[in-house]
Scaffold this active site. Structure first.
Site, mmCIF file in Angstrom:
data_model
loop_
_atom_site.group_PDB
_atom_site.id
_atom_site.type_symbol
_atom_site.label_atom_id
_atom_site.label_comp_id
_atom_site.label_asym_id
_atom_site.label_seq_id
_atom_site.Cartn_x
_atom_site.Cartn_y
_atom_site.Cartn_z
ATOM 1 N N HIS A 22 0.766 -1.331 -0.004
ATOM 2 C CA HIS A 22 -0.002 0.068 -0.046
ATOM 3 C C HIS A 22 1.077 1.466 -0.006
ATOM 4 O O HIS A 22 1.325 1.782 1.106
ATOM 5 C CB HIS A 22 -1.063 0.116 1.196
ATOM 6 C CG HIS A 22 -1.583 -1.136 1.519
ATOM 7 N ND1 HIS A 22 -2.972 -1.222 1.238
ATOM 8 C CD2 HIS A 22 -1.577 -2.604 1.895
ATOM 9 C CE1 HIS A 22 -3.533 -2.257 1.455
ATOM 10 N NE2 HIS A 22 -2.492 -3.251 1.990
ATOM 11 N N ASN A 26 -6.905 0.436 -1.998
ATOM 12 C CA ASN A 26 -7.592 1.389 -1.067
ATOM 13 C C ASN A 26 -6.821 2.558 -0.762
ATOM 14 O O ASN A 26 -6.635 3.103 0.388
ATOM 15 C CB ASN A 26 -7.733 0.457 0.381
ATOM 16 C CG ASN A 26 -6.371 0.321 0.944
ATOM 17 O OD1 ASN A 26 -5.170 0.108 0.244
ATOM 18 N ND2 ASN A 26 -6.239 0.008 2.297
ATOM 19 N N LYS A 68 -9.036 -6.748 -6.014
ATOM 20 C CA LYS A 68 -9.132 -6.980 -4.874
ATOM 21 C C LYS A 68 -10.229 -7.210 -4.092
ATOM 22 O O LYS A 68 -11.321 -6.468 -4.288
ATOM 23 C CB LYS A 68 -8.169 -5.673 -4.220
ATOM 24 C CG LYS A 68 -8.377 -5.918 -2.493
ATOM 25 C CD LYS A 68 -7.143 -6.968 -1.997
ATOM 26 C CE LYS A 68 -6.997 -6.995 -0.491
ATOM 27 N NZ LYS A 68 -6.163 -5.924 0.142
ATOM 28 N N HIS A 73 -9.047 -10.296 1.069
ATOM 29 C CA HIS A 73 -8.694 -9.721 2.419
ATOM 30 C C HIS A 73 -9.756 -10.524 3.204
ATOM 31 O O HIS A 73 -11.141 -10.231 3.207
ATOM 32 C CB HIS A 73 -8.995 -8.203 2.761
ATOM 33 C CG HIS A 73 -8.932 -7.984 4.208
ATOM 34 N ND1 HIS A 73 -7.698 -7.102 4.511
ATOM 35 C CD2 HIS A 73 -9.342 -8.158 5.201
ATOM 36 C CE1 HIS A 73 -7.819 -7.022 5.783
ATOM 37 N NE2 HIS A 73 -8.631 -7.537 6.148
ATOM 38 N N ASP A 101 2.507 -6.775 2.909
ATOM 39 C CA ASP A 101 1.287 -6.199 3.229
ATOM 40 C C ASP A 101 1.823 -4.593 3.618
ATOM 41 O O ASP A 101 1.430 -3.916 4.932
ATOM 42 C CB ASP A 101 0.559 -6.695 4.177
ATOM 43 C CG ASP A 101 -0.913 -5.848 4.282
ATOM 44 O OD1 ASP A 101 -1.155 -5.188 3.696
ATOM 45 O OD2 ASP A 101 -1.469 -6.206 5.098
HETATM 46 O O1 DOR Z 1 -3.659 -3.338 8.776
HETATM 47 C C1 DOR Z 1 -4.115 -3.263 7.779
HETATM 48 N N1 DOR Z 1 -3.803 -2.044 6.941
HETATM 49 N N2 DOR Z 1 -4.871 -3.925 6.943
HETATM 50 C C2 DOR Z 1 -5.745 -3.603 5.753
HETATM 51 O O2 DOR Z 1 -6.187 -4.537 5.264
HETATM 52 C C3 DOR Z 1 -5.109 -2.397 4.935
HETATM 53 C C4 DOR Z 1 -4.086 -1.844 5.719
HETATM 54 C C5 DOR Z 1 -3.714 -0.256 5.442
HETATM 55 O O3 DOR Z 1 -4.140 0.202 3.900
HETATM 56 O O4 DOR Z 1 -3.225 0.528 6.055
HETATM 57 ZN ZN ZN Z 2 -3.122 -5.041 2.569
#
Ligand code: DOR
Ligand code: ZN
Length: 405
Positions: A55, A87, A131, A158, A272
């Site tokens: 991300h 996101n 996603k 997810h 992640d």
């Molecule tokens: O802990 C998380 N952070 N889980 C997610 O699914 C999204 C991610 C984020 O974008 O910060």
């Molecule tokens: Zn993620």
């Protein structure tokens, strides 16, 4: 045309080879070569790393990260390809926001990149995959599985089921109560739920337990774990820095997951990488979930090899080969026809990880003082990017447009 010489990971072994590269693509891998200029690469030479779950926050939250800093962090950690999640502040679930994202990050990336779309009733051909959010996390996206246009590409899930999260909701004031509010059962239920839709190429992201890994495999899904679920647990003194979705589990669950890394049930280690500022990570209740990890993913995994936990071919499969196959990109192997992405590593030279030395904008790591083995040299499509652990390249990363593949 250019040629490289060294100990390359070829067909499951490190072998002394000559690799000829033309236009960034491997032309041949041979035992002998003459008549051309040859560059020697020291150490063990792996394919460049592929992190299929990051991300980078660009556009929308570039105070936390942008594509330049995120990709630089990837590069220093030996990752030459990333796939970025949708996101963003404005969700990437339609053509307009996808196009805007692409123009915002163009010419900023030090590594090659694919972009996911959030599954929706719109199909964006250029995306690397779709996603699916079955439960709300950072960004609050939730996928309506009944009304999606599906593509013949990876569908990254997810897997925390929203209804289950709501049933377990409580005041989460520390890592233990955060785990109780989003228990493993919600992962189980989400995996069983997505199975009902009979989709192809389902990939379950950030699995936290051997149980949910085995369930996913039994249903024909590919599986992903993160370094944080392998190495951190909810009895560690991490405070809000360890707040992540799905949560860190108890120590016995974490240790069992780490032991099962040897088994072939786990396909991929992805970071992640989800940076938030250290200021936001002060108060547990208010802190956003997510932690950085793109730069430490390969170093931590190679350290697991040094400690005898996994073989080098398992590491290559988890970090390079399987994510490339799942995302269907021309990467992850040192073989004819693949992109010439190489990282060179001195496996006997571990260092202590220190947040200040990393390159993400967020400037902290949950793996402070863990052992890591970082690459000394990194090539992206035949171009030298990192030499003696210092940047020498420019932001030459390209967009991996699935439409053109
Ligand atoms: O802990 C998380 N952070 N889980 C997610 O699914 C999204 C991610 C984020 O974008 O910060
Ligand atoms: Zn993620």
């Amino acid at each position: 045309m250019e040629a490289f010489h060294g100990r390359f990971y070829v067909s499951g072994e490190f072998r002394e080879k000559y690799v000829v590269v033309e236009d960034g693509i491997i032309k041949s891998v041979t035992n002998e070569l003459s008549g051309v200029h040859i560059t020697s690469i020291p150490g063990l030479i792996f394919p460049g790393g592929v992190d299929m779950h990051v991300h980078f926050r660009d556009p929308g939250e570039t105070e936390k990260e942008d594509f330049k800093t995120g990709s630089l962090s990837a590069l220093y950690g030996g990752t030459t390809t990333v796939c970025d999640m949708p996101n963003n502040k404005v969700p990437i679930d339609n053509r307009e926001s996808f196009g805007h994202k692409l123009s915002s990050i163009r010419n900023k990336s030090f590594v090659d990149f694919g972009l996911y779309q959030a599954a929706s009733n719109v199909s964006i051909q250029e995306c690397i995959g779709q996603k699916i959010f079955l439960g709300k996390s950072t960004g609050g996206l939730l996928t309506d599985l009944e009304n999606c246009e599906w593509q013949d590409k990876v569908k990254v899930v997810h897997a925390e089921l929203q209804e289950c999260l709501e049933n377990n909701s409580r005041e989460n004031k520390d890592l233990i109560t955060h785990d109780m509010a989003r228990p493993i059962e919600c992962e189980m239920e989400a995996i069983e739920h997505v199975f009902k839709y009979n989709l192809s190429k389902v990939h379950i992201a950030h699995l936290t337990s051997t149980r949910t890994v085995e369930l996913s495999k039994s249903l024909g899904f590919t599986t992903e774990v993160t370094p944080h679920h392998l190495l951190l647990n909810n009895s560690m003194d991490l405070g809000a820095r360890g707040k992540v979705n799905p949560p860190l589990r108890k120590r016995s669950v974490q240790e069992e997951l780490l032991r099962s890394l040897k088994s072939k049930s786990i396909d991929v280690i992805a970071s992640d990488h989800a940076p938030h500022t250290i200021l936001e990570k002060k108060d547990f209740r208010d802190a956003p979930s997510g932690l950085p990890g793109v730069e430490t993913r390969i170093p931590l995994t190679l350290s697991l090899h040094r400690k005898g936990l996994i073989s080098l071919d398992r590491a290559v499969s988890l970090l390079m080969e399987r994510p490339s196959e799942i995302c269907r990109i021309n990467k992850g192997y040192i073989a004819e026809g693949y992109d010439a992405d190489f990282i060179s590593v001195d496996i006997k030279n571990p260092v202590e990880i220190n947040g200040e030395d990393l390159h993400s904008k967020c400037d902290w790591t949950p793996f402070e003082r863990f052992e890591g083995i970082f690459p000394d040299v990194v090539y992206l499509r035949g171009e030298l990017m990192i030499q003696e652990r210092e940047l020498v390249g420019s932001p030459a990363g390209v967009f991996l447009d699935a439409k053109k593949q």
